[in-house]
Motif scaffolding. Structure first.
Motif, PDB file in Angstrom:
ATOM      1  N   ALA A  69      10.815  41.786 -21.175  1.00 14.26           N
ATOM      2  CA  ALA A  69      10.973  40.458 -21.774  1.00 14.26           C
ATOM      3  C   ALA A  69       9.620  39.766 -21.911  1.00 14.26           C
ATOM      4  O   ALA A  69       9.342  39.120 -22.926  1.00 14.26           O
ATOM      5  CB  ALA A  69      11.919  39.610 -20.933  1.00 14.26           C
ATOM      6  N   LEU A  73       7.909  38.507 -25.381  1.00 17.74           N
ATOM      7  CA  LEU A  73       7.498  37.108 -25.526  1.00 17.74           C
ATOM      8  C   LEU A  73       6.030  37.028 -25.932  1.00 17.74           C
ATOM      9  O   LEU A  73       5.667  36.282 -26.845  1.00 17.74           O
ATOM     10  CB  LEU A  73       7.744  36.350 -24.221  1.00 17.74           C
ATOM     11  CG  LEU A  73       7.472  34.858 -24.238  1.00 17.74           C
ATOM     12  CD1 LEU A  73       8.336  34.153 -25.266  1.00 17.74           C
ATOM     13  CD2 LEU A  73       7.705  34.266 -22.860  1.00 17.74           C
ATOM     14  N   ARG A  79      12.092  34.947 -27.056  1.00 24.21           N
ATOM     15  CA  ARG A  79      12.568  34.933 -25.674  1.00 24.21           C
ATOM     16  C   ARG A  79      13.915  35.657 -25.671  1.00 24.21           C
ATOM     17  O   ARG A  79      14.942  35.080 -26.008  1.00 24.21           O
ATOM     18  CB  ARG A  79      12.717  33.511 -25.160  1.00 24.21           C
ATOM     19  CG  ARG A  79      13.090  33.436 -23.693  1.00 24.21           C
ATOM     20  CD  ARG A  79      13.100  32.017 -23.174  1.00 24.21           C
ATOM     21  NE  ARG A  79      11.872  31.284 -23.412  1.00 24.21           N
ATOM     22  CZ  ARG A  79      10.793  31.331 -22.633  1.00 24.21           C
ATOM     23  NH1 ARG A  79      10.792  32.107 -21.579  1.00 24.21           N
ATOM     24  NH2 ARG A  79       9.725  30.616 -22.918  1.00 24.21           N
TER      25      ARG A  79
END
Length: 151
Positions: A69, A73, A79
């Motif tokens: 993640a 990002l 996100r």
């Protein structure tokens, strides 16, 4: 919103699939859901030991997801939502897709060489025509530049 469901593990091809999904999501105004499946644990007669093993597996999966993640990002500004589930992979994936009508595609990475993984084999074989969304199988041999060009 168009959501790309990506199943990841610690393989390089799953990271390639994740990069592809994130790039597609950015270009289409969509999002990414990252799923990791906990490996089945052998049953151990001592409950405390079993619980410790399962907890360690969950922590490793959550660390993998947090890393993935964070990469998404940083690279794309997206996100992603993250999910950790245990159980039979194909069944869990079908349940997640059925529960979220925004999922527009299942994105899987295929190994650059050798046999495809269990999920790629399953969703390109047995369940190829049964899902309500397309399955995108991303070759593990793609370079980041090729992914950016193709996505």
């Amino acid at each position: 919103m168009r959501i790309y469901l990506v199943v990841i593990d610690d393989s390089p091809e799953s990271r390639i699939a994740l990069r592809f999904a994130a790039r597609r999501a950015v270009k289409t105004g969509g999002g990414v859901e990252i799923l990791t499946l906990l490996p089945p644990q052998e049953f151990i007669a001592f409950g405390g030991v079993q619980a410790t093993i399962e907890d360690e597996a969950r922590q490793q999966a959550e660390a993998l997801l947090a890393s993935a993640a964070g990469t998404i990002l940083d690279e794309s500004g997206l996100r992603p939502s993250i999910t950790v589930r245990d159980g039979d992979g194909p069944k869990v994936i079908r349940e997640i897709i059925a529960a979220n009508s925004d999922i527009a595609a299942l994105v899987l990475g295929a190994a650059a060489s050798g046999a495809p993984g269990k999920l790629v084999s399953h969703f390109s074989g047995t369940d190829a025509g049964a899902l309500p969304v397309p399955v995108m199988i991303i070759p593990g041999s793609l370079t980041p530049e090729a992914i950016d060009r193709l996505s």
